[in-house]
Enzyme design. Structure first.
Site, PDB file in Angstrom:
ATOM      1  N   TYR A  94       0.752  -1.099  -0.022  1.00  0.00           N
ATOM      2  CA  TYR A  94       0.030  -0.036   0.044  1.00  0.00           C
ATOM      3  C   TYR A  94       0.877   1.078  -0.044  1.00  0.00           C
ATOM      4  CZ  TYR A  94      -3.923  -3.270   1.035  1.00  0.00           C
ATOM      5  OH  TYR A  94      -4.567  -4.280   1.184  1.00  0.00           O
ATOM      6  N   ASN A 117     -12.119  -1.595  -5.189  1.00  0.00           N
ATOM      7  CA  ASN A 117     -12.302  -1.588  -6.735  1.00  0.00           C
ATOM      8  C   ASN A 117     -13.284  -2.676  -7.174  1.00  0.00           C
ATOM      9  OD1 ASN A 117     -11.217  -2.630  -9.256  1.00  0.00           O
ATOM     10  ND2 ASN A 117      -9.656  -3.959  -8.305  1.00  0.00           N
ATOM     11  N   CYS A 125      -6.114  -5.754  -7.775  1.00  0.00           N
ATOM     12  CA  CYS A 125      -5.829  -5.113  -6.638  1.00  0.00           C
ATOM     13  C   CYS A 125      -5.207  -6.633  -5.702  1.00  0.00           C
ATOM     14  CB  CYS A 125      -7.319  -4.643  -5.896  1.00  0.00           C
ATOM     15  SG  CYS A 125      -8.450  -5.950  -5.954  1.00  0.00           S
ATOM     16  N   HIS A 126      -5.289  -7.654  -6.312  1.00  0.00           N
ATOM     17  CA  HIS A 126      -4.738  -8.825  -5.352  1.00  0.00           C
ATOM     18  C   HIS A 126      -3.262  -8.800  -5.335  1.00  0.00           C
ATOM     19  CE1 HIS A 126      -4.699 -10.175  -9.709  1.00  0.00           C
ATOM     20  NE2 HIS A 126      -3.948 -10.883  -9.505  1.00  0.00           N
ATOM     21  N   GLU A 152       0.055 -16.504 -10.597  1.00  0.00           N
ATOM     22  CA  GLU A 152       1.183 -15.617 -11.202  1.00  0.00           C
ATOM     23  C   GLU A 152       2.534 -15.921 -10.855  1.00  0.00           C
ATOM     24  OE1 GLU A 152      -0.023 -11.570 -10.771  1.00  0.00           O
ATOM     25  OE2 GLU A 152      -2.105 -11.934 -11.360  1.00  0.00           O
TER      26      GLU A 152
END
Length: 155
Positions: A94, A117, A125-126, A152
């Protein structure tokens, strides 16, 4: 006119919502925004979103090319744009996002905007984690966030 369709995913049945040809919301199971019931109809935007999400979940897509329309405050829109710039397989804190938007003191506000979001996964946002490296809130739940980051190959 609001349209929606459901899309099977490894995270459960996602509800995709479009308005006037733009993707406006992705909802996880158990979520439902008030006032956007709409009609269960496919449109080209929803079809493209479902196809691209399927490619993402199968590991063949790293970014999304969809017409999107979000409606947030100017600050939220700035944060959501910064989220789009986080590369596939990477995470940011953040604090990193607050610094990237030129407002390093806005860490909590960035967290709040991240939580609002409307297009999770597509606007990633993850990929945002706590300043101490821990996983923090996600609209689909922490297990879903962990799964997406593992998909990912994020650290």
């Amino acid at each position: 006119m609001i349209n929606y369709r459901y899309c099977a995913s490894p995270l459960g049945q996602l509800r995709l919502v479009s308005r006037a040809g733009f993707l406006v919301r992705i909802e996880f199971p158990g979520q439902r925004a008030m006032g956007d019931e709409g009609d269960q109809r496919n449109d080209t935007t929803l079809d493209a979103c479902a196809l691209q999400l399927g490619e993402y979940f199968s590991g063949t897509r790293r970014s999304f090319e969809l017409p999107m329309a979000t409606s947030g405050t100017a600050f939220q829109e700035t944060v959501w744009q910064a989220l789009r710039n986080i590369p596939f397989g990477e995470v940011r804190s953040y604090r990193d996002i607050a610094t990237a938007i030129g407002n390093p003191g806005a860490v909590r506000a960035v967290g709040a905007a991240n939580g609002k979001n409307p297009l999770p996964i597509v606007v990633p946002c993850h990929r945002v984690i706590g300043n101490d490296g821990r996983l923090t809130g996600f609209s689909g739940g922490l297990a879903a966030k962990r799964w997406l980051l593992e998909l990912e190959g994020a650290p």
